[in-house]
Design a protein around this motif. Structure first.
Motif, PDB file in Angstrom:
ATOM      1  N   PRO A 261       0.799  -1.230   0.000  1.00 27.14           N
ATOM      2  CA  PRO A 261       0.000   0.000   0.000  1.00 27.14           C
ATOM      3  C   PRO A 261       0.828   1.275   0.000  1.00 27.14           C
ATOM      4  O   PRO A 261       0.287   2.350  -0.261  1.00 27.14           O
ATOM      5  CB  PRO A 261      -0.821  -0.123   1.292  1.00 27.14           C
ATOM      6  CG  PRO A 261      -0.043  -1.056   2.163  1.00 27.14           C
ATOM      7  CD  PRO A 261       0.622  -2.019   1.230  1.00 27.14           C
ATOM      8  N   GLN A 262       2.139   1.171   0.254  1.00 28.82           N
ATOM      9  CA  GLN A 262       2.978   2.366   0.280  1.00 28.82           C
ATOM     10  C   GLN A 262       3.365   2.855  -1.110  1.00 28.82           C
ATOM     11  O   GLN A 262       3.806   3.994  -1.258  1.00 28.82           O
ATOM     12  CB  GLN A 262       4.259   2.091   1.075  1.00 28.82           C
ATOM     13  CG  GLN A 262       4.037   1.965   2.576  1.00 28.82           C
ATOM     14  CD  GLN A 262       5.348   1.809   3.318  1.00 28.82           C
ATOM     15  OE1 GLN A 262       5.855   0.697   3.478  1.00 28.82           O
ATOM     16  NE2 GLN A 262       5.901   2.906   3.781  1.00 28.82           N
ATOM     17  N   GLN A 263       3.202   2.035  -2.109  1.00 30.89           N
ATOM     18  CA  GLN A 263       3.661   2.427  -3.436  1.00 30.89           C
ATOM     19  C   GLN A 263       2.784   3.515  -4.040  1.00 30.89           C
ATOM     20  O   GLN A 263       1.583   3.603  -3.780  1.00 30.89           O
ATOM     21  CB  GLN A 263       3.696   1.212  -4.370  1.00 30.89           C
ATOM     22  CG  GLN A 263       2.353   0.558  -4.639  1.00 30.89           C
ATOM     23  CD  GLN A 263       2.491  -0.686  -5.495  1.00 30.89           C
ATOM     24  OE1 GLN A 263       3.062  -0.638  -6.587  1.00 30.89           O
ATOM     25  NE2 GLN A 263       1.990  -1.811  -4.994  1.00 30.89           N
ATOM     26  N   ALA A 264       3.398   4.365  -4.849  1.00 39.46           N
ATOM     27  CA  ALA A 264       2.679   5.389  -5.595  1.00 39.46           C
ATOM     28  C   ALA A 264       2.131   4.777  -6.882  1.00 39.46           C
ATOM     29  O   ALA A 264       2.379   3.599  -7.186  1.00 39.46           O
ATOM     30  CB  ALA A 264       3.611   6.558  -5.905  1.00 39.46           C
ATOM     31  N   ARG A 265       1.389   5.565  -7.621  1.00 34.72           N
ATOM     32  CA  ARG A 265       0.857   5.096  -8.901  1.00 34.72           C
ATOM     33  C   ARG A 265       1.998   4.636  -9.798  1.00 34.72           C
ATOM     34  O   ARG A 265       2.993   5.340  -9.981  1.00 34.72           O
ATOM     35  CB  ARG A 265       0.062   6.203  -9.572  1.00 34.72           C
ATOM     36  CG  ARG A 265      -0.411   5.860 -10.977  1.00 34.72           C
ATOM     37  CD  ARG A 265      -1.310   6.916 -11.544  1.00 34.72           C
ATOM     38  NE  ARG A 265      -1.546   6.700 -12.974  1.00 34.72           N
ATOM     39  CZ  ARG A 265      -2.416   7.373 -13.711  1.00 34.72           C
ATOM     40  NH1 ARG A 265      -3.136   8.326 -13.154  1.00 34.72           N
ATOM     41  NH2 ARG A 265      -2.558   7.126 -15.001  1.00 34.72           N
ATOM     42  N   GLN A 266       1.839   3.443 -10.372  1.00 30.21           N
ATOM     43  CA  GLN A 266       2.886   2.833 -11.176  1.00 30.21           C
ATOM     44  C   GLN A 266       2.713   3.152 -12.661  1.00 30.21           C
ATOM     45  O   GLN A 266       1.611   3.487 -13.117  1.00 30.21           O
ATOM     46  CB  GLN A 266       2.864   1.315 -10.976  1.00 30.21           C
ATOM     47  CG  GLN A 266       3.103   0.878  -9.539  1.00 30.21           C
ATOM     48  CD  GLN A 266       4.458   1.317  -9.035  1.00 30.21           C
ATOM     49  OE1 GLN A 266       5.502   0.942  -9.572  1.00 30.21           O
ATOM     50  NE2 GLN A 266       4.453   2.143  -7.984  1.00 30.21           N
ATOM     51  N   PRO A 267       3.800   3.067 -13.461  1.00 34.73           N
ATOM     52  CA  PRO A 267       3.666   3.234 -14.916  1.00 34.73           C
ATOM     53  C   PRO A 267       2.704   2.191 -15.484  1.00 34.73           C
ATOM     54  O   PRO A 267       2.614   1.064 -14.981  1.00 34.73           O
ATOM     55  CB  PRO A 267       5.090   3.013 -15.424  1.00 34.73           C
ATOM     56  CG  PRO A 267       5.974   3.285 -14.248  1.00 34.73           C
ATOM     57  CD  PRO A 267       5.192   2.844 -13.045  1.00 34.73           C
ATOM     58  N   ALA A 268       1.955   2.584 -16.503  1.00 36.46           N
ATOM     59  CA  ALA A 268       0.993   1.680 -17.152  1.00 36.46           C
ATOM     60  C   ALA A 268       1.017   1.941 -18.641  1.00 36.46           C
ATOM     61  O   ALA A 268       0.592   3.008 -19.097  1.00 36.46           O
ATOM     62  CB  ALA A 268      -0.409   1.887 -16.586  1.00 36.46           C
ATOM     63  N   GLY A 269       1.541   0.988 -19.402  1.00 38.15           N
ATOM     64  CA  GLY A 269       1.646   1.169 -20.847  1.00 38.15           C
ATOM     65  C   GLY A 269       2.554   2.339 -21.173  1.00 38.15           C
ATOM     66  O   GLY A 269       3.704   2.414 -20.721  1.00 38.15           O
ATOM     67  N   ALA A 270       2.027   3.289 -21.969  1.00 40.47           N
ATOM     68  CA  ALA A 270       2.819   4.457 -22.363  1.00 40.47           C
ATOM     69  C   ALA A 270       2.816   5.546 -21.299  1.00 40.47           C
ATOM     70  O   ALA A 270       3.563   6.529 -21.418  1.00 40.47           O
ATOM     71  CB  ALA A 270       2.283   5.021 -23.679  1.00 40.47           C
ATOM     72  N   LEU A 271       1.994   5.379 -20.263  1.00 39.01           N
ATOM     73  CA  LEU A 271       1.884   6.410 -19.239  1.00 39.01           C
ATOM     74  C   LEU A 271       2.897   6.163 -18.127  1.00 39.01           C
ATOM     75  O   LEU A 271       2.960   5.069 -17.573  1.00 39.01           O
ATOM     76  CB  LEU A 271       0.479   6.432 -18.651  1.00 39.01           C
ATOM     77  CG  LEU A 271      -0.651   6.868 -19.584  1.00 39.01           C
ATOM     78  CD1 LEU A 271      -1.989   6.724 -18.892  1.00 39.01           C
ATOM     79  CD2 LEU A 271      -0.438   8.309 -20.040  1.00 39.01           C
ATOM     80  N   PRO A 272       3.693   7.171 -17.761  1.00 34.94           N
ATOM     81  CA  PRO A 272       4.650   7.011 -16.661  1.00 34.94           C
ATOM     82  C   PRO A 272       3.919   7.034 -15.317  1.00 34.94           C
ATOM     83  O   PRO A 272       2.725   7.304 -15.237  1.00 34.94           O
ATOM     84  CB  PRO A 272       5.571   8.224 -16.817  1.00 34.94           C
ATOM     85  CG  PRO A 272       4.735   9.245 -17.515  1.00 34.94           C
ATOM     86  CD  PRO A 272       3.790   8.483 -18.403  1.00 34.94           C
ATOM     87  N   GLY A 273       4.646   6.769 -14.241  1.00 38.66           N
ATOM     88  CA  GLY A 273       4.078   6.755 -12.902  1.00 38.66           C
ATOM     89  C   GLY A 273       4.236   8.086 -12.198  1.00 38.66           C
ATOM     90  O   GLY A 273       4.834   9.041 -12.724  1.00 38.66           O
ATOM     91  N   ALA A 274       3.722   8.145 -10.970  1.00 35.99           N
ATOM     92  CA  ALA A 274       3.743   9.395 -10.212  1.00 35.99           C
ATOM     93  C   ALA A 274       5.157   9.826  -9.848  1.00 35.99           C
ATOM     94  O   ALA A 274       5.473  11.014  -9.854  1.00 35.99           O
ATOM     95  CB  ALA A 274       2.900   9.233  -8.945  1.00 35.99           C
ATOM     96  N   ILE A 275       6.019   8.871  -9.517  1.00 37.75           N
ATOM     97  CA  ILE A 275       7.393   9.225  -9.142  1.00 37.75           C
ATOM     98  C   ILE A 275       8.138   9.778 -10.348  1.00 37.75           C
ATOM     99  O   ILE A 275       8.839  10.797 -10.253  1.00 37.75           O
ATOM    100  CB  ILE A 275       8.120   7.996  -8.562  1.00 37.75           C
ATOM    101  CG1 ILE A 275       7.448   7.547  -7.263  1.00 37.75           C
ATOM    102  CG2 ILE A 275       9.589   8.312  -8.315  1.00 37.75           C
ATOM    103  CD1 ILE A 275       8.039   6.285  -6.673  1.00 37.75           C
TER     104      ILE A 275
END
Length: 686
Positions: A261-275
């Protein structure tokens, strides 16, 4: 969940009854509970006498909050739900009004010492205000448009507690606090008061590393409040500057939430993540307001205000980098006439408020937290105003009747500057009349029953007309609906037991609902209607009150909210969501707690909050699981010093305190902190 609520409630009464029986044997030096007065609807009456559903948060409850925010105290009230998606990112819901608020506060009018904090575009940056600036709050539940303008959720009236003194007083105070996850708070202040002048200057710094990745925050603020009292003229002044920064970790899906639960939004496909995108919010706001009361004589008075604010806002997001400058000005005035003849009292108020906002909104590409190529540049002008009239009649402290009506209007002018040759598009809500009629009758001097019939109105805010996807949704319509309510409230057993029970039925048309594109950018649609009926109950007992023994005071309280909300006539394309549960609203919420004060200076506060499952999308095929949250604060006050420790999430629950409803990719969850602690000290108490 229902079985748990029944068991917990029974346990609370098992605790209360012996304590009350013991209190009955105390000596006669126990003082009666002070009458609680409210100023809502432009009067000053006893809490139980006003024909309205009002939650009152006193200074002691704010001081004893186990966290440096208003979340615990807000969530202790029936019908109120405050959420935190990440440190510094707050949302506030009154009777389910959170449906259209992914961040900030919408559909609720907020005032600070009678000056509006809600801007001309309908949004309130509630996170700019710190609990240290507030002495008390009155929360008006349900439509109050007849007196406070647009907003079907209600209104929040914040009070600073600034007061005068019979002799000249200088008072310097301060405090430090540290805690888990890098929490650190520092405050200093200076109060000065005389019989005719009062002033308070305050500085505050708050920072946290956050529990999740990409969830650090920092808030620096300076506030000056002043008051000047004369024979016929009274003035109040408010100025504050807040520099707020908080990272936005973004929502994660259920599998990610359960695994880490500590992780931020992760990359998905062509979209990068929050970090990778360094997602965050930067808000710098400067606010000034002046409030004036002119007392012509014992019957006539005129109250007026002017305000202005400037906000610089930046938001590096997954798909873009938004930058805004918002300039707001506003003014209002009202005339009040009061008359008393024998057993009859009359009060007549009529007035108007007007607000204007100019926004320059720029969208760029986001390259790892840095502005890239320009996408859109928009200029938006928002104007809202309302005129109201209200008549209050009271007969012998027995019967009270309030009748009011307002006419409201909201308009926008929008132009995309990056489109060559573009012209202003206009959107104007039709003028709408919103009446309110309320009755209350005293069954006994301390027990009142009341009934309310009121219409609410709420225009789309600027953030809904022009959301983060960069489009302008000029087809959005205002929400409106009728609310009928009845309740009973008051006190018994020489004011040792206070109670408040209400039932309401609210039909909302053209409900505004949040949607997300595949990239995660938000937009809003009208969703037909909703049926929002519910029960709210509050019970507070004082087994020990104002004694000369070691235990000076013991208060035990419980509040319960039942909200079986449903969509009505709601379809999206070929999908029919009618009769589904309203998104983001728990069916049952129970809060309870105890406050204790001893003669030696030791005090304590314990809060418990149980929330049932929450639908996370309109289809009702995903829900947040129930959770139970326990918090506590124990301290020692002596003369002008205070030491205290706090504990949050004592049961170490894994839960999401601020869900992203209707989120793309089913990224609904924003995990709250696990068990954490704090330690602090204050000096210069008064």
């Amino acid at each position: 969940m229902k079985q748990r609520l029944i068991v917990i409630t029974a346990m609370l009464w098992i605790l209360i009854l012996p304590l009350y029986n013991q209190a009955q044997q105390l000596e006669s030096d126990t003082a009666r509970l002070e009458e609680v007065a409210v100023t809502a609807f432009y009067g000053r009456v006893k809490w139980q006498a006003i024909p309205a559903a009002i939650a009152i948060i006193g200074s002691d409850r704010i001081k004893n909050s186990p966290t440096p925010s208003l979340l615990p105290v807000m969530n202790s009230q029936p019908g109120i739900r405050m959420e935190e998606r990440s440190p510094g990112s707050y949302r506030l819901s009154i009777r389910g009004s959170l449906l259209r608020s992914p961040f900030g506060v919408r559909n609720i009018k907020v005032y600070f010492d009678d000056l509006p904090l809600t801007d001309g575009g309908g949004n309130t940056y509630f996170n700019l205000i710190a609990p240290t600036q507030i002495s008390s709050a009155e929360i008006l539940k349900g439509p109050v448009a007849a007196a406070y303008g647009a907003g079907t959720g209600g209104a929040v009236l914040l009070r600073s507690g600034l007061h005068f003194s019979e002799k000249k007083i200088h008072h310097v105070y301060g405090g430090l606090m540290g805690g888990s996850f890098g929490l650190f708070q520092q405050k200093t202040g200076w109060r000065y008061s005389t019989p005719t002048f009062s002033s308070e200057l305050q500085q505050l710094h708050l920072q946290s590393d956050g529990y999740r990745q990409q969830s650090a925050m920092r808030r620096d603020g300076f506030t000056w409040q002043g008051a000047l009292r004369g024979k016929v003229h009274n003035w109040r002044f408010l100025s504050f500057y807040t520099d707020l920064y908080y990272q936005t970790p973004g929502g994660i899906n259920e599998i990610q939430f359960m695994q880490n639960p500590q992780q931020a939004r992760q990359p998905a496909g062509a979209l990068p993540g929050a970090i990778q995108q360094r997602t965050a919010v930067y808000n710098k706001t400067f606010y000034n307001g002046v409030y004036h009361q002119y007392k012509l004589n014992d019957q006539h008075s005129i109250r007026s205000f002017v305000m202005m604010s400037v906000t610089g806002f930046k938001n590096p997001f997954i798909t873009n980098y938004e930058q805004r400058r918002e300039d707001n000005i506003g003014a209002g005035t009202q005339w009040q006439y009061s008359h008393r003849s024998g057993n009859h009292e009359w009060q007549f108020n009529t007035g108007a408020e007007w607000q204007y906002q100019h926004s320059l909104i720029e969208n760029y590409g986001n390259r790892a937290g840095v502005k890239d190529t320009v996408q859109y540049i928009d200029k938006v002008f928002a104007v809202q105003w309302f005129i109201f009239t209200q008549l209050q009649y009271k007969y012998r402290e027995r019967l009270s009747i309030t009748a009011g009506v307002s006419t409201n209007q909201q308009s926008y002018r929008y132009r995309r500057l990056t489109d060559i040759g573009s012209r202003y598009a206009r959107k104007q809500m039709g003028t709408l009349f919103t009446p309110r009629l309320a009755f209350s009758y005293a069954l006994k001097p301390q027990i009142q029953v009341y009934t309310i019939l009121a219409k609410g109105f709420s225009a789309p805010t600027l953030a809904e007309f022009r959301p983060s996807d960069g489009n302008f949704y000029g087809t959005l319509n205002a929400e409106s609906g009728w609310n009928i309510e009845t309740g009973i409230k008051g006190s018994i057993m020489k004011s040792r037991v206070l109670f408040d029970l209400s039932y309401y039925y609210f039909r909302l048309n053209n409900a505004i609902v949040r949607r997300n594109s595949n990239s995660g950018a938000e937009y809003f649609v009208n969703a037909g209607g909703t049926r929002q009926q519910g029960i709210e109950a509050m019970l507070k007992t004082y087994p020990v009150k104002n004694t000369n023994r070691q235990m000076r005071e013991l208060a035990v309280w419980v509040s319960y909210t039942y909200q079986p909300y449903r969509f009505t006539n709601y379809t999206q394309g070929s999908i029919d969501y009618s009769n589904n549960r309203l998104t983001g609203v728990p069916l049952n919420t129970l809060a309870m707690g105890a406050d204790i004060q001893t003669a030696s200076g030791v005090y304590g506060a314990v809060l418990f909050n149980a929330v049932s499952s929450i639908p996370l999308n309109d289809a009702n095929d995903a829900e947040a699981k129930p959770y139970q949250l326990m918090q506590a604060k124990i301290g020692y006050r002596i003369k002008k010093w205070e030491l205290y420790i706090t504990a949050d999430n004592i049961l170490n629950q894994t839960y999401s305190l601020g869900n992203d409803i209707n989120a793309a990719g089913r990224r609904y969850y924003n995990a709250a902190a696990t068990r954490n602690y704090g330690f602090g000290m204050n000096f210069g108490l008064h």
